[in-house]
Design a protein around this motif. Sequence first.
Motif, PDB file in Angstrom:
ATOM      1  N   THR A  11      94.438  49.378  -3.917  1.00 51.82           N
ATOM      2  CA  THR A  11      95.260  50.217  -3.155  1.00 51.82           C
ATOM      3  C   THR A  11      95.752  51.274  -4.322  1.00 51.82           C
ATOM      4  N   ILE A  12      95.663  52.473  -3.966  1.00 50.31           N
ATOM      5  CA  ILE A  12      96.219  53.748  -4.848  1.00 50.31           C
ATOM      6  C   ILE A  12      97.670  53.863  -4.933  1.00 50.31           C
ATOM      7  N   THR A  13      98.243  53.693  -5.897  1.00 53.45           N
ATOM      8  CA  THR A  13      99.818  53.800  -6.182  1.00 53.45           C
ATOM      9  C   THR A  13     100.162  54.724  -7.092  1.00 53.45           C
ATOM     10  N   ALA A  14     101.454  55.044  -7.326  1.00 54.20           N
ATOM     11  CA  ALA A  14     101.663  56.077  -8.313  1.00 54.20           C
ATOM     12  C   ALA A  14     101.406  55.665  -9.621  1.00 54.20           C
ATOM     13  N   GLY A  15     101.475  54.366  -9.722  1.00 54.00           N
ATOM     14  CA  GLY A  15     100.927  54.083 -11.184  1.00 54.00           C
ATOM     15  C   GLY A  15      99.573  54.305 -11.692  1.00 54.00           C
ATOM     16  N   LEU A  16      98.737  54.679 -10.723  1.00 50.59           N
ATOM     17  CA  LEU A  16      97.193  55.082 -11.283  1.00 50.59           C
ATOM     18  C   LEU A  16      97.093  56.285 -11.071  1.00 50.59           C
ATOM     19  N   VAL A  17      98.171  57.209 -10.656  1.00 48.30           N
ATOM     20  CA  VAL A  17      98.091  58.849 -10.580  1.00 48.30           C
ATOM     21  C   VAL A  17      98.885  59.451 -11.474  1.00 48.30           C
ATOM     22  N   HIS A  18      98.044  60.152 -12.313  1.00 46.59           N
ATOM     23  CA  HIS A  18      98.662  60.830 -13.381  1.00 46.59           C
ATOM     24  C   HIS A  18      98.886  62.419 -13.061  1.00 46.59           C
ATOM     25  N   GLY A  19     100.100  63.144 -13.484  1.00 45.31           N
ATOM     26  CA  GLY A  19      99.923  64.463 -13.368  1.00 45.31           C
ATOM     27  C   GLY A  19     100.742  65.003 -12.157  1.00 45.31           C
ATOM     28  N   ALA A  20     100.982  64.303 -11.175  1.00 41.52           N
ATOM     29  CA  ALA A  20     101.576  64.799 -10.050  1.00 41.52           C
ATOM     30  C   ALA A  20     103.225  64.457 -10.117  1.00 41.52           C
ATOM     31  N   ALA A  21     104.010  65.430  -9.170  1.00 43.31           N
ATOM     32  CA  ALA A  21     105.329  65.158  -9.116  1.00 43.31           C
ATOM     33  C   ALA A  21     105.388  64.038  -8.128  1.00 43.31           C
ATOM     34  N   GLU A  22     104.850  64.033  -7.139  1.00 37.62           N
ATOM     35  CA  GLU A  22     105.165  62.967  -5.765  1.00 37.62           C
ATOM     36  C   GLU A  22     103.953  62.599  -5.150  1.00 37.62           C
ATOM     37  N   LEU A  23     103.824  61.691  -4.343  1.00 38.97           N
ATOM     38  CA  LEU A  23     102.922  61.342  -3.784  1.00 38.97           C
ATOM     39  C   LEU A  23     103.324  61.312  -2.119  1.00 38.97           C
ATOM     40  N   GLU A  24     102.736  61.929  -1.353  1.00 41.93           N
ATOM     41  CA  GLU A  24     103.165  62.137   0.025  1.00 41.93           C
ATOM     42  C   GLU A  24     102.409  61.053   1.002  1.00 41.93           C
ATOM     43  N   GLN A  58     102.157  80.605   0.527  1.00 42.68           N
ATOM     44  CA  GLN A  58     101.246  80.562  -0.610  1.00 42.68           C
ATOM     45  C   GLN A  58     101.557  79.261  -1.789  1.00 42.68           C
ATOM     46  N   LEU A  59     102.990  79.348  -1.864  1.00 38.69           N
ATOM     47  CA  LEU A  59     103.545  78.352  -2.706  1.00 38.69           C
ATOM     48  C   LEU A  59     103.137  76.826  -2.285  1.00 38.69           C
ATOM     49  N   THR A  60     103.335  76.770  -0.920  1.00 42.66           N
ATOM     50  CA  THR A  60     103.300  75.424  -0.329  1.00 42.66           C
ATOM     51  C   THR A  60     101.621  74.892  -0.521  1.00 42.66           C
ATOM     52  N   MET A  61     100.689  75.918  -0.259  1.00 45.14           N
ATOM     53  CA  MET A  61      99.360  75.651  -0.588  1.00 45.14           C
ATOM     54  C   MET A  61      98.988  75.187  -1.775  1.00 45.14           C
ATOM     55  N   VAL A  62      99.213  76.130  -2.729  1.00 45.78           N
ATOM     56  CA  VAL A  62      98.838  75.730  -4.013  1.00 45.78           C
ATOM     57  C   VAL A  62      99.332  74.615  -4.651  1.00 45.78           C
ATOM     58  N   GLU A  63     100.893  74.211  -4.534  1.00 50.29           N
ATOM     59  CA  GLU A  63     101.260  73.086  -5.298  1.00 50.29           C
ATOM     60  C   GLU A  63     100.537  71.798  -4.684  1.00 50.29           C
ATOM     61  N   ALA A  64      99.973  71.946  -3.435  1.00 51.88           N
ATOM     62  CA  ALA A  64      99.385  70.892  -2.796  1.00 51.88           C
ATOM     63  C   ALA A  64      97.921  70.514  -3.414  1.00 51.88           C
ATOM     64  N   GLN A  65      97.353  71.478  -4.044  1.00 53.18           N
ATOM     65  CA  GLN A  65      96.158  71.590  -4.683  1.00 53.18           C
ATOM     66  C   GLN A  65      96.311  70.799  -6.154  1.00 53.18           C
ATOM     67  N   PRO A  66      95.792  69.475  -6.257  1.00 56.99           N
ATOM     68  CA  PRO A  66      96.229  68.566  -7.553  1.00 56.99           C
ATOM     69  C   PRO A  66      95.504  69.225  -8.433  1.00 56.99           C
ATOM     70  N   SER A  67      95.620  70.471  -9.047  1.00 57.00           N
ATOM     71  CA  SER A  67      95.114  70.673 -10.370  1.00 57.00           C
ATOM     72  C   SER A  67      95.616  70.210 -11.446  1.00 57.00           C
ATOM     73  N   GLY A  68      94.717  69.436 -12.374  1.00 57.13           N
ATOM     74  CA  GLY A  68      95.299  68.519 -13.334  1.00 57.13           C
ATOM     75  C   GLY A  68      95.846  67.026 -13.029  1.00 57.13           C
ATOM     76  N   VAL A  69      95.619  66.857 -11.838  1.00 57.60           N
ATOM     77  CA  VAL A  69      96.110  65.530 -11.172  1.00 57.60           C
ATOM     78  C   VAL A  69      95.082  64.447 -11.320  1.00 57.60           C
ATOM     79  N   ARG A  70      95.228  63.376 -11.780  1.00 56.09           N
ATOM     80  CA  ARG A  70      93.970  62.499 -11.888  1.00 56.09           C
ATOM     81  C   ARG A  70      94.218  60.943 -11.751  1.00 56.09           C
ATOM     82  N   ILE A  71      93.404  60.167 -11.389  1.00 59.69           N
ATOM     83  CA  ILE A  71      93.385  58.786 -11.097  1.00 59.69           C
ATOM     84  C   ILE A  71      92.983  58.148 -12.400  1.00 59.69           C
ATOM     85  N   VAL A  72      93.841  57.255 -13.075  1.00 60.09           N
ATOM     86  CA  VAL A  72      93.595  56.829 -14.516  1.00 60.09           C
ATOM     87  C   VAL A  72      93.495  55.247 -14.475  1.00 60.09           C
ATOM     88  N   VAL A  73      92.406  54.823 -14.877  1.00 60.54           N
ATOM     89  CA  VAL A  73      92.274  53.406 -14.850  1.00 60.54           C
ATOM     90  C   VAL A  73      91.618  52.680 -15.752  1.00 60.54           C
TER      91      VAL A  73
END
Length: 382
Positions: A5-18, A41-56
């Motif tokens: 299960t993907i949880t916030a603890g596995l996701v680095h670089g994001a503000a929130e998970l919807e 424009q802002l709504t579109m680009v902030e949801a593009q997860p540049s720099g966000v990664r799953i780390v395990v």
Amino acid sequence: MITTTITAGLVHGAAELETTERGLRPHRLPATVPARFPDPQLTMVEAQPSGVRIVVRTAARTVELHCHPSRVGYRGADRPRGSIDLVIGDEIVASDRLGDGDLAEVDLRTGTSEFRPGGPHTATFTDLPAGDKVVEIWLPHNEAVELIALRTDEPVQPVTSGRRLWVHHGSSISHGSNATTPARTWPAVAARRAGVDLRNLGLGGSALVDSFTARVIRDAPADLISVKLGINVVNLDGMRLRTFVPAVHGFLDTIRDGHPRTPMVVISPIFCAIHEDTPGPGAVDPATLGTDQVRFVATGRPGDRELGRLSLQVIREALASLAERRADDPNLHYLDGTVLYGEKDAAAHPLPDALHPDTATHQLIGERFADHAFGPDGPFHR
């Protein structure tokens, strides 16, 4: 295969998970920002997860990420699809190009759009090195994605990094425009070269000295901070010199409210010939629509500095002067963006669309920033 299960603890670089009907959608800004200012424009680009990664941490030899991509396309201005990178030990081991997913296609000539739903995508990485290792799955920098399932042939554990956290804010160049994969954007290149964790707040078309962005940085954990300002203000023709300089002071003051002594670098724009001496607004050159390479143009008058109109040369002068006037802050540093990419570089590495660097140039900029900021005499050196 083991499904985790993907949880916030596995996701680095994001503000929130919807939480969505399909899974989890990473956001790089907290929901309070688009709720108060629902700019498309802002709504579109902030949801593009540049720099966000799953780390395990895992001994897995096979890793699969099941997800559902969503993208905005422009008729007559086709762009390459996004990708998912797998990184081990700061090295890009493999890349997977996205397929299918939802498409909102916009006609730049008429302003109309058409929504085309699509199916999910599974990124599969096999033959990974044997043994225990930290695996980073870098999510696409230029498409939104819903995370559905992580599957591996060995168990995974979350990773708590002991690295310093670098928070960077900038425009579409920092977001990664024209880079082919997410770990090849210049902030990602710099972070891997310097051995730090990245939170990328590069927001395409949206580095506009917004107070809410400063508050996000103020409230975020950060060991190192950089802000790259100017090009979007010129693109939009959104300010005059009289309003730009106080706005930047206020932006930095807000960040300092939460990070009074954190090392911070203010970066002015890289070289961009169309806006060096010509104010905005910037626009797509209609003659290039439907061709192999869409290009941008500046629509202002060359040399026009009347009434405080802003070109990149004016912006650099203003930011250099601003930094000098904040000399009482020993942890604030100024970097002229042409050190990262200057006029001579433009001859060897031209901007393909006259605005954004290609992948090789992202690599160049990232290496130069890392060497400058994290080098022995740099502001981010330990």
